[in-house]
Design an enzyme around this catalytic site. Structure first.
Site, short mmCIF file in Angstrom:
data_model
loop_
_atom_site.label_atom_id
_atom_site.label_comp_id
_atom_site.label_asym_id
_atom_site.label_seq_id
_atom_site.Cartn_x
_atom_site.Cartn_y
_atom_site.Cartn_z
N LYS A 181 36.38 47.87 37.49
CA LYS A 181 37.41 48.86 37.82
C LYS A 181 37.39 50.00 36.80
O LYS A 181 36.81 49.87 35.72
CB LYS A 181 38.78 48.18 37.86
N ARG A 222 53.42 40.15 37.96
CA ARG A 222 52.94 41.44 38.45
C ARG A 222 52.83 41.44 39.97
O ARG A 222 53.64 42.04 40.65
CB ARG A 222 51.61 41.78 37.76
N HIS A 256 46.24 35.33 37.61
CA HIS A 256 45.87 36.10 36.41
C HIS A 256 46.71 35.63 35.23
O HIS A 256 47.93 35.50 35.34
CB HIS A 256 46.12 37.59 36.68
N ARG A 273 36.20 36.16 35.99
CA ARG A 273 36.41 37.60 36.18
C ARG A 273 36.31 38.30 34.82
O ARG A 273 37.31 38.59 34.17
CB ARG A 273 37.79 37.87 36.80
N ASP A 282 39.37 70.43 21.68
CA ASP A 282 37.91 70.31 21.80
C ASP A 282 37.20 70.15 20.46
O ASP A 282 35.97 70.07 20.43
CB ASP A 282 37.34 71.59 22.46
C1 LIG Z 1 41.45 43.72 34.85
C2 LIG Z 1 41.53 42.34 35.37
C3 LIG Z 1 40.63 41.36 34.91
C4 LIG Z 1 39.69 41.58 33.76
O1 LIG Z 1 40.42 41.48 32.55
P1 LIG Z 1 39.63 41.45 31.15
O2 LIG Z 1 40.67 41.12 30.15
O3 LIG Z 1 39.06 42.81 30.98
O4 LIG Z 1 38.58 40.42 31.30
C5 LIG Z 1 40.64 40.13 35.53
N1 LIG Z 1 41.51 39.86 36.54
C6 LIG Z 1 42.42 40.76 36.97
C7 LIG Z 1 43.36 40.39 38.06
C8 LIG Z 1 42.47 42.03 36.39
O5 LIG Z 1 43.38 42.91 36.81
#
Ligand SMILES: *Cc1c(COP(=O)(O)O)cnc(C)c1O
Length: 378
Positions: A39, A135, A167, A226, A319
Site C-alpha cells: 500500500k 478499527r 490485525h 502480511r 527546497d
Molecule cells: C498496513 C497493514 C499491514 C502491514 O503492517 P506492517 O506493520 O507494515 O507489517 C498488515 N495488515 C494490515 C491490515 C495493515 O493495514
C-alpha cells in the site's frame, strides 16, 4: 531522472529487498506464504519496481493494498497476483473488484449486502474480524457468535468468502500486558476459525501476522504473513530489534549547491533561529520539506557528508536546508550528501530520523514526496 538534474533522489536497492524477502521466508513456517503489503506506493518505495521484483524475482503471489486504485495497479504489474484490499471500497465499485479478480476485505453483513447489490458477478472476499484493534471488522464478544455471523455472510448472494483475518495493535511490544493482549486477539481468531471448521466450513485462509508478529510471534497457523515494514527493512517499533540481515531498502540523497565561510553573528535561514557563534563553514543542500524531509528536523537532523555527521542549522526550507560543515574541510559544491542511508562507517536510518521528531519510520518513507525520483539499484 536527468543525470544533470540531480538534486534530491531516493535510491532503492532491489538487492536488499530480495535479501529481506529471503529472511522473512526463513522466519515463516513452510505452510505460511508472504502477503507483501505494498500500500501507499510500496511504503513510498515506488509500487511498479517493488511489485515486479517481488513477483518476478522472489516468487511472491500475494499482495495487500489499501484501496481499489492500488489494487488495479498491482494487477497491471502482475497478471496472476492474488490481491487483497485491506481497506474500504465504495460498494458502487463492486463490479470492478470482480472484473479485476481482486479480493475485498469485508467488515460487516451490511457491507457484504451492499457489494452484492452492485455486482453482476461473484466477489472474492476475506472477512475482517476486529479482535482488538478497534478499527474495522466484525465485532463479537464470543468466537462462536463470530463464526455464526461469518456463516451468515457466506449465504449472501455473489459473496464468495475465502478467508478470515484480523490485525494486531501491539504485536510490536514486549511488555507482559501487551503480549497478553495480542495473545487474546490471536486466540479469538483461531477459536473462530476452529468453530467454523466444526460447522463444516473449511476456509483456505486465516491470517493475522503483520511484520511485528512475523518477527516476534510467528505462527504456522497463519496461512499468510502480511509483511509490510520489514520488507523495506525498517522496525515495526524502534525499541525492538529486528532479525539479523533485515536492512533498509531506501536511501535518500541530495547535493551541496554552495559552501561558504561566515563570520560570528551571521544568521542562517528563516526566522533567524540560528546565528553563528564563531566563524564557520556552511553548506546549502538541495532538499527541503517539499521533498518530504520534515521541517520538524530544523536544527535537529544530521546529514552525512564524506562519511561525517553534519548538523542542520536553522530551519529546513521548502527546497533547501543548511548544514554546518566546519569539520569537513573537503566539502564543496557538487558533493553528494546522504540524508538517509550509509556513507562510510556511519548510517542514518529512517527510524532514527523518525525518533528525532516523534514519529515512526513508516511515516518518514511514505512521506518522501512525488517530486523525489526513485532510482532502482539492481
Ligand atoms: C498496513 C497493514 C499491514 C502491514 O503492517 P506492517 O506493520 O507494515 O507489517 C498488515 N495488515 C494490515 C491490515 C495493515 O493495514
Amino acid at each position: 531522472m536527468k543525470p544533470y538534474l540531480k538534486r534530491a533522489w531516493a535510491e532503492v536497492s532491489l538487492v536488499q529487498l530480495r535479501k529481506n524477502v529471503e529472511i522473512i521466508k526463513s522466519l515463516n513456517a513452510p505452510e505460511t506464504e508472504i502477503m507483501a503489503v505494498v500500500k501507499a506506493d510500496a511504503y513510498g518505495h515506488g509500487d511498479e519496481h517493488i511489485i515486479k521484483c517481488l513477483a518476478n524475482d522472489c516468487g511472491i503471489r500475494y499482495f495487500a493494498v489499501s484501496n481499489l486504485d492500488e489494487a488495479i495497479a498491482v494487477r497491471k504489474f502482475c497478471n496472476d497476483a492474488e490481491i487483497l484490499i485491506l481497506g474500504y471500497t465504495p460498494p458502487e465499485y463492486a463490479h470492478e473488484i470482480s472484473a479485476y479478480n481482486i479480493i475485498q476485505g469485508v467488515v460487516s453483513m451490511k457491507y457484504a449486502q451492499e457489494l452484492s447489490k452492485n455486482t453482476p458477478n461473484p466477489i472474492r472476499c476475506h472477512i475482517k474480524i476486529d479482535t482488538g484493534m478497534g478499527r474495522i471488522g466484525l465485532r463479537s464478544s464470543l468466537p462462536e457468535e463470530c463464526a455464526i455471523e461469518i456463516a451468515e455472510i457466506m449465504q449472501t448472494d455473489k459473496i464468495s468468502v475465502e478467508g478470515i483475518y484480523t490485525h494486531f495493535s501491539v504485536a510490536d511490544s514486549d511488555t507482559p500486558d501487551n503480549i497478553a493482549y495480542t495473545d487474546k486477539q490471536e486466540k479469538f481468531i483461531l477459536d473462530t476459525y476452529d468453530k467454523l471448521v466444526s460447522m463444516g466450513i473449511n476456509l483456505p485462509h486465516i491470517h493475522f501476522m503483520n511484520s511485528a508478529a512475523t518477527c516476534y510471534r510467528n505462527s504456522s497457523r497463519s496461512t499468510l504473513s502480511r509483511a509490510g515494514i520489514i520488507l523495506y527493512g525498517l522496525h515495526p517499533d524502534i525499541s525492538l530489534d529486528i532479525p539479523d540481515g533485515l536492512a533498509p531498502v531506501m536511501e535518500l540523497k541530495a547535493v551541496i549547491s554552495q559552501v561558504k565561510t561566515v563570520g560570528a553573528g551571521t544568521c542562517i535561514s528563516y526566522g533567524r533561529t540560528f546565528s553563528a557563534e564563531d566563524e564557520m563553514r556552511v553548506a546549502t543542500v538541495t532538499i527541503g520539506y517539499a521533498d518530504g524531509y520534515s521541517r520538524l528536523l530544523s536544527s535537529k537532523g544530521e546529514i552525512l557528508v564524506h562519511g561525517k555527521r553534519c548538523k542542520i542549522i536553522g530551519r529546513v526550507c521548502m527546497d533547501q536546508l543548511m548544514i554546518d560543515v566546519s569539520d569537513v574541510p573537503q566539502a564543496e559544491s557538487g558533493d553528494i550528501v546522504t540524508l538517509i542511508g550509509r556513507d562510510g562507517d556511519d548510517i542514518i536510518t529512517a527510524d532514527e530520523l523518525a525518533s528525532l521528531y516523534g514519529t515512526i519510520g513508516y511515516e518518514v518513507v511514505c512521506g518522501i514526496s512525488k517530486r523525489v525520483p526513485r532510482i532502482y539499484v539492481d
